[in-house]
Structures are given as C-alpha cells and as structure tokens.
Design a protein around this motif. Sequence first.
Motif, short mmCIF file in Angstrom:
data_model
loop_
_atom_site.label_atom_id
_atom_site.label_comp_id
_atom_site.label_asym_id
_atom_site.label_seq_id
_atom_site.Cartn_x
_atom_site.Cartn_y
_atom_site.Cartn_z
N LEU A 161 25.55 -71.76 -4.83
CA LEU A 161 25.73 -72.23 -3.46
C LEU A 161 26.83 -71.43 -2.79
O LEU A 161 27.84 -71.10 -3.42
N THR A 162 26.65 -71.14 -1.54
CA THR A 162 27.73 -70.54 -0.76
C THR A 162 28.72 -71.64 -0.37
O THR A 162 28.45 -72.84 -0.60
N LEU A 163 29.81 -71.27 0.26
CA LEU A 163 30.76 -72.29 0.72
C LEU A 163 30.08 -73.24 1.70
O LEU A 163 30.35 -74.44 1.70
N LYS A 164 29.17 -72.70 2.50
CA LYS A 164 28.44 -73.55 3.45
C LYS A 164 27.57 -74.55 2.69
O LYS A 164 27.51 -75.72 3.04
N GLY A 165 26.90 -74.06 1.64
CA GLY A 165 26.08 -74.94 0.83
C GLY A 165 26.90 -76.04 0.19
O GLY A 165 26.51 -77.21 0.16
N ARG A 166 28.06 -75.67 -0.35
CA ARG A 166 28.94 -76.67 -0.97
C ARG A 166 29.41 -77.70 0.05
O ARG A 166 29.50 -78.89 -0.24
N GLU A 167 29.72 -77.20 1.24
CA GLU A 167 30.20 -78.10 2.29
C GLU A 167 29.12 -79.13 2.64
O GLU A 167 29.41 -80.33 2.75
N LEU A 168 27.89 -78.66 2.79
CA LEU A 168 26.79 -79.58 3.11
C LEU A 168 26.60 -80.61 2.00
O LEU A 168 26.39 -81.79 2.25
N LEU A 169 26.70 -80.13 0.76
CA LEU A 169 26.52 -81.03 -0.38
C LEU A 169 27.63 -82.08 -0.42
O LEU A 169 27.38 -83.25 -0.68
N SER A 170 28.87 -81.64 -0.13
CA SER A 170 30.00 -82.58 -0.18
C SER A 170 29.90 -83.61 0.93
O SER A 170 30.45 -84.70 0.82
N GLU A 171 29.22 -83.26 2.02
CA GLU A 171 29.06 -84.21 3.12
C GLU A 171 27.86 -85.13 2.91
O GLU A 171 27.55 -85.96 3.76
N GLY A 172 27.21 -84.96 1.76
CA GLY A 172 26.07 -85.81 1.45
C GLY A 172 24.82 -85.42 2.19
O GLY A 172 23.83 -86.16 2.21
N LYS A 173 24.85 -84.26 2.82
CA LYS A 173 23.66 -83.81 3.54
C LYS A 173 22.79 -82.99 2.60
O LYS A 173 23.27 -82.38 1.66
N GLY A 174 21.53 -82.97 2.86
CA GLY A 174 20.64 -82.12 2.07
C GLY A 174 20.94 -80.67 2.39
O GLY A 174 21.50 -80.34 3.43
N LEU A 175 20.55 -79.80 1.47
CA LEU A 175 20.80 -78.38 1.71
C LEU A 175 19.87 -77.85 2.78
O LEU A 175 20.23 -76.94 3.52
N GLY A 176 18.68 -78.41 2.86
CA GLY A 176 17.75 -78.01 3.91
C GLY A 176 17.31 -76.57 3.83
O GLY A 176 17.10 -75.91 4.86
N ILE A 177 17.13 -76.08 2.61
CA ILE A 177 16.67 -74.69 2.45
C ILE A 177 15.20 -74.61 2.85
O ILE A 177 14.36 -75.30 2.29
N VAL A 178 14.92 -73.80 3.85
CA VAL A 178 13.54 -73.70 4.33
C VAL A 178 13.05 -72.26 4.41
O VAL A 178 11.87 -72.02 4.64
N LYS A 179 13.96 -71.30 4.27
CA LYS A 179 13.51 -69.91 4.37
C LYS A 179 14.37 -69.00 3.52
O LYS A 179 15.45 -69.40 3.06
#
Lengths: 207, 347
Positions: A15-33
Amino acid sequence: MGFLDNSTTTVDAILTLKGRELLSEGKGLGIVKFALSDEEIDYTLYDVTHPNGTDSYGSVIENMNLLEASPNRETFNSFLVKNSVAGKTLNVGQLSLSALVSEDPISIKPNTKNGQVEDYVFTISNTNIIRFEKTPLAKTKTAREVNLITQAISQSATATVRVVGVTSGLTAIISVQVNADAGSDTPPDGPQETLTVSPGGSGYGGG
Amino acid sequence: MSVFRIIQEDDVINDKSIVTSGLFQDGVSSITNFFTSSVQSGSTGDYSLDVFRYSPATNASASVQFGVAYGHYAGSGSKGGVGVVGERPSKAVHSQFNQLINPAQTTRFVFGSHTAEDIFVIAMNRARIREQMEPGGWELHLSGSNAGPGGTKIKLIDDSATNKGGNDARRNFSPEYNIVSGTLVGGRNVATQATDEGAAGTYGKFYPSIGVLVLNVHRLEQDLTDKSGGHFKSGSNADGGNNDAFVELLQNASYFSAKRQEEITSTHYFVRAKAGDFNATTNESYYTESVAGVKRIVPGLLNDPKTYITTVGMYNDSNELIAIAKLSKPIIKSKSREALIKVKLDF
C-alpha cells in the motif's frame, strides 16, 4: 516433448501512504483501475548491434534486477500506453518556480501538443507548501487545469507538482520553491492534512 | 484511451488463508533455554516473571517471550492478607485471570473434577502471538530436578485434535481447550485424555485467542514428586518463590515449542496487458528528440515496438495511487506478447 509454460507472474503489492491512510480511516481502498509503468528502464540499453542477434537486443534490460516498491509514491515517471507519443509533448509552462511567498497563486494550464484534448492528474508532493485553491486538503486532482496557492511555512522549502496526461500518459514535474514566512510556525516537513477527493473530480478552471 | 485500465469485476479474487509461524524470538518455533531478568524479578517478580530466550544480562536483543505467574484464590504463597501488611500478589494474579477468563460469580478455576485453589499461568507476549497461538501447535515440557533417564518429565499439549471446537463450558473466551499429557512428535498424540484424568483434575486449560495457558498446580505436583514438601509453596502470609520454582521446571525440561496463527486476507487482481495494448511508453529514453523538439522512437524499436513492464500501479476512482507492485525483472511486452500479472495485496 516439453511441458507448456502455464505460469502467471505473481507479484506482491504494497500500500502507498494514501492506501494506508484510507485503510486507517476505515474506508475501502476502492481499487478500480491499474496502470503499467516502465520506470527504471533506459531504452538506450536496447542494443541493435548485439552479436547474438535480435533475441539478445534487450538482454541487458531483461536481466536487470528491479528495485523494491516504495510506499512513498503518488505517481510514476513514465507509463505504458497504447499508442506512441512520438511527436507529442506536454507543455505546462514554467517547470521551475522559485522565491514565491505565502498565498502566491499559481495557475497550471497544461497542453498536449499534437495530441487530443485531455484531462490531467495533478499531484502535489507536500500540501504544507502548496495546496489546490478549491480543495486545499487534496493531494491529487484530475482536471483540465488547476489553480494552486502557496502556504505560509516556517522554513524555505520546495515541493513538486506532477502532471500526468490521462490519455497520453505524458508526464511533467513542476518544482515550486516557497520562501519562509516569518509569522508561520508550520514546518514544511510536518504532518500533512489530506483529503480523499470524490470521483468525478475533472473540471475546467478548477483548483 | 486513458493510461488507466478498468479492472473487471471477475479479475478480482478475494481469499482468506491461515498462516502459521514460529512464535519465539528470531521466528523459531521451539526454545530450549529460559532466562529471567534480575531487574524485572527484583521489581515486579512477586507477581510474574518475564521469561526470555536469551539472557537479558548479556544479550541486548533479548526480548520477553512470555510471562509466568502463580495465583492462589486466597493469596497463599505470598505475603500479606486481609488486614495484614503485604500486597498478596498471588491473590491479585488469581483474581486477575479469574476475572478475565471465568464468567461472573466464579471464584475458582475448575479442572475436570478438581476445583483448584491455585494456578500457574503462562501468558505469551502479545507481540509474539500477533493474533493468536495455534491450537495444537504447542508442546511444553516441565521437569523436576531428577529429569534424567527414569526421572519425571511432563510433556503437555492441548486436546484440540480430539476436542473439536473446544469445551462447551461458559467462559469469557472461546475456544477453551484442555491441557493434556501428550506430544506433537509424529502427530498430535494425546497420552491421556482430559476425561480420563483422576481426582487431581486435568493439567489445565488453554485459551489460544489470548495466548494464555492456565495450569493446575495440584495436577503438576502429582507428577513432580522429586522435591520434598512439593515444588510449590502455598503457606499463608509467606513468599513461596513459586514463580522462580516454575521457571526452574522449564529450565530443567528445556523445551517449549509454540506457533502463532494469523488470518491473512488477500485480494488478487489479475492485470492483463493484451497484445495490442501497452506497446508504447512515455519513457523519455524511448525517444530521441531533435533540436527542433521533434520526438522519434529510438532506432531498433521503431519498426518492432517493445516495452518493458516493471511496475503495476493500482488506482482508485480519483486516480490516486493506492498500491504498487514491482516485478523482480522487467517483463517484455510487444504486439506478439501478452502479459498476465497477478497482483496480490495482503491485509
């Protein structure tokens, strides 16, 4: 008779820092492309004079060991695309802006010369130094053009804005140096507030 | 066409897998040396003793593997009492684990047909177990001083191999397994089932989710008969030194194996680079540029375009880079080659 190669290349992603941030906020990663990059490849190593023939032209490239992934990335230096960008260039105006002071406006209006009209992904490396005008907590924005505002920081520092053509994949990096503001106690290398941009962020004259 | 390609729904596979690994320092699954710290034992040692794989006095990297603690329901084996000066650590320990594990209104641990006055607890270091200890993945040896040939050595495991799902008694944690005599050598072989134990009760209970083994002192003493007056002291208002005595049993037997268990959730993305796609690049070294600024593909690649994939970037709908996968070697891509890359993302 030999066995056919039925292997699939399997790679582990980080995960990038952005990915980690989303995960820590309880949001899905939302990888679509996805996008493919050929970073680290120097095509001048492709040797069309190799004595062993055409199959060996790329042997220097094909045998190199690649670096591990780093989480502190927001985009890549180059992308694999469908069609050659020969003859196309990305013009973003000045590639280096220096001696700016806090609250200086910056307008970036890229243009893909000889290419179709396209949107661009703008990525700010450090939002303590510069921010998008209308979405100040976002680090990434997809739009035709953007307006940025320099921030008040306690020490002189430099940030980059990467511009990637959504269709062409052409990339440009703009360097922005902002002077220290005597009245600021915000260190440029301190924690950055960020915000996830909702989809459909493309627009015109945004920022 | 964009540089981004949409990942199709059927190109994403989610799965969960259980991963086990050695629990002790350096990732090993068994240790044969047990050390304590004089610093720790001198401060909080009356309550519990930290046990190390390496001597903390001589090895700076020595880290705590687990703690051992003696508990007595009335506080015996330690100084103090109701209205008597002393901290009654054995009472505190017993109450602590009784509160943690047993349901309300319970005052003592019950091991088979025996309601225990006192217990020994092995509490694994949280960082070492990560998620939980593996049921059926540990074996503990305890021995008195005459552990040589013919001497007594207890080999303990849990009964998860036969007691599927654990005990059905009400507890604050599940599953709960019985600690029984047996060995993992040659498979999980239980020597005596918990139901076949006598009046002294079973050897104890095992709670994998919190990494805790609660041992029945009474049952241990039945086997460890080589010490006059018993191995453990439960005199009133007197320090029994029981934590030290238990570490001695570990040191005499010299064997504790255990594994930890984690559930790994993985998402696999199948990234396809089709024949007609990704055969060009924005990489500047792919082109030559004239003084007039005209870009051309380098000779050799102009008529037979080839590119090399080194990196896969995974993006969200806002074009934010969420994950990166790097290949170990560049993969060649051309009009006559397709590439299928499986990107694995673990949580």
